[in-house]
Design a protein around this motif. Structure first.
Motif, PDB file in Angstrom:
ATOM      1  N   VAL A  93       0.871  -1.169   0.000  1.00  0.00           N
ATOM      2  CA  VAL A  93       0.000   0.000   0.000  1.00  0.00           C
ATOM      3  C   VAL A  93       0.914   1.227   0.000  1.00  0.00           C
ATOM      4  CG1 VAL A  93      -1.776   1.299   1.221  1.00  0.00           C
ATOM      5  CG2 VAL A  93      -1.815  -1.209   1.245  1.00  0.00           C
ATOM      6  N   TYR A  94       0.661   2.118  -0.935  1.00  0.00           N
ATOM      7  CA  TYR A  94       1.483   3.311  -1.096  1.00  0.00           C
ATOM      8  C   TYR A  94       0.756   4.531  -0.538  1.00  0.00           C
ATOM      9  CZ  TYR A  94       4.856   0.834  -3.956  1.00  0.00           C
ATOM     10  OH  TYR A  94       5.834  -0.030  -4.390  1.00  0.00           O
ATOM     11  N   TYR A  95       1.511   5.343   0.196  1.00  0.00           N
ATOM     12  CA  TYR A  95       0.958   6.521   0.847  1.00  0.00           C
ATOM     13  C   TYR A  95       1.772   7.759   0.469  1.00  0.00           C
ATOM     14  CZ  TYR A  95      -1.011   3.060   4.098  1.00  0.00           C
ATOM     15  OH  TYR A  95      -1.671   2.000   4.663  1.00  0.00           O
ATOM     16  N   CYS A  96       1.074   8.881   0.340  1.00  0.00           N
ATOM     17  CA  CYS A  96       1.774  10.152   0.295  1.00  0.00           C
ATOM     18  C   CYS A  96       1.537  10.863   1.635  1.00  0.00           C
ATOM     19  CB  CYS A  96       1.314  11.017  -0.866  1.00  0.00           C
ATOM     20  SG  CYS A  96      -0.407  11.522  -0.823  1.00  0.00           S
ATOM     21  N   ALA A  97       2.461  11.715   1.970  1.00  0.00           N
ATOM     22  CA  ALA A  97       2.369  12.458   3.226  1.00  0.00           C
ATOM     23  C   ALA A  97       2.997  13.831   3.014  1.00  0.00           C
ATOM     24  CB  ALA A  97       3.087  11.712   4.343  1.00  0.00           C
ATOM     25  N   VAL A  98       2.591  14.782   3.844  1.00  0.00           N
ATOM     26  CA  VAL A  98       3.098  16.143   3.705  1.00  0.00           C
ATOM     27  C   VAL A  98       3.645  16.663   5.026  1.00  0.00           C
ATOM     28  CG1 VAL A  98       1.586  16.747   1.784  1.00  0.00           C
ATOM     29  CG2 VAL A  98       0.830  17.200   4.113  1.00  0.00           C
ATOM     30  N   LYS A  99       4.627  17.532   4.873  1.00  0.00           N
ATOM     31  CA  LYS A  99       5.278  18.173   6.013  1.00  0.00           C
ATOM     32  C   LYS A  99       5.416  19.650   5.667  1.00  0.00           C
ATOM     33  CE  LYS A  99       9.804  18.076   8.327  1.00  0.00           C
ATOM     34  NZ  LYS A  99      10.127  19.475   8.034  1.00  0.00           N
ATOM     35  N   ARG A 100       4.842  20.512   6.493  1.00  0.00           N
ATOM     36  CA  ARG A 100       4.883  21.936   6.167  1.00  0.00           C
ATOM     37  C   ARG A 100       6.323  22.444   6.220  1.00  0.00           C
ATOM     38  NH1 ARG A 100       1.984  27.251   8.515  1.00  0.00           N
ATOM     39  NH2 ARG A 100       1.683  28.261   6.505  1.00  0.00           N
TER      40      ARG A 100
END
Length: 130
Positions: A93-100
């Motif tokens: 399962v592939y996930y994207c994530a963000v960091k400000r």
């Protein structure tokens, strides 16, 4: 409300290609570092790629170097992961994530450490099988 939605997963034969998309809503993606992660059954989540806010810094884990390409499109508010020469061991399962990272000093940095990321998408399944 910040939201990330991955898409583009599916079933592909070994050697095939897929492009994953990560669409952002509720915030300006231009102010965020993006990370791509994957988790295979029975394994820990693995960081596979990241791209800095500026787009000047890109990194890949060794197992996907030369096969995967990350990019970001400000106009579309999305990030993409082009995956070529897929192998059965890419199944996850592939996930994207963000960091400000809107501060100037952070705009050229990226990391594949999952704990650095505050917001995650729901994931998309990639299965590589003959």
């Amino acid at each position: 409300q910040l939201q990330l939605v991955e898409s583009g997963g599916g079933l592909v034969h070994p050697g095939g290609s897929l492009t994953l998309s990560c669409a952002a809503s509720g915030f300006n993606l231009d102010d965020y570092t993006i990370g791509w992660f994957r988790q295979a059954p029975g394994k820990e989540r693995e960081g596979i790629s990241c791209i800095s806010t500026s787009g000047n810094t890109i990194d890949y884990t060794e197992s996907v170097k030369g096969r995967f390409t990350v990019s970001r499109d400000s106009a579309k508010g999305a990030v993409f992961l082009q995956m070529n020469s897929l192998k059965p061991e890419d199944t996850a399962v592939y996930y994207c994530a963000v960091k400000r990272a809107h501060v100037f000093a952070l705009r050229d940095l990226c990391t594949m450490i999952s704990t650095a990321y505050a917001s995650w998408g729901q994931g998309t399944q990639v299965t590589v099988s003959s």
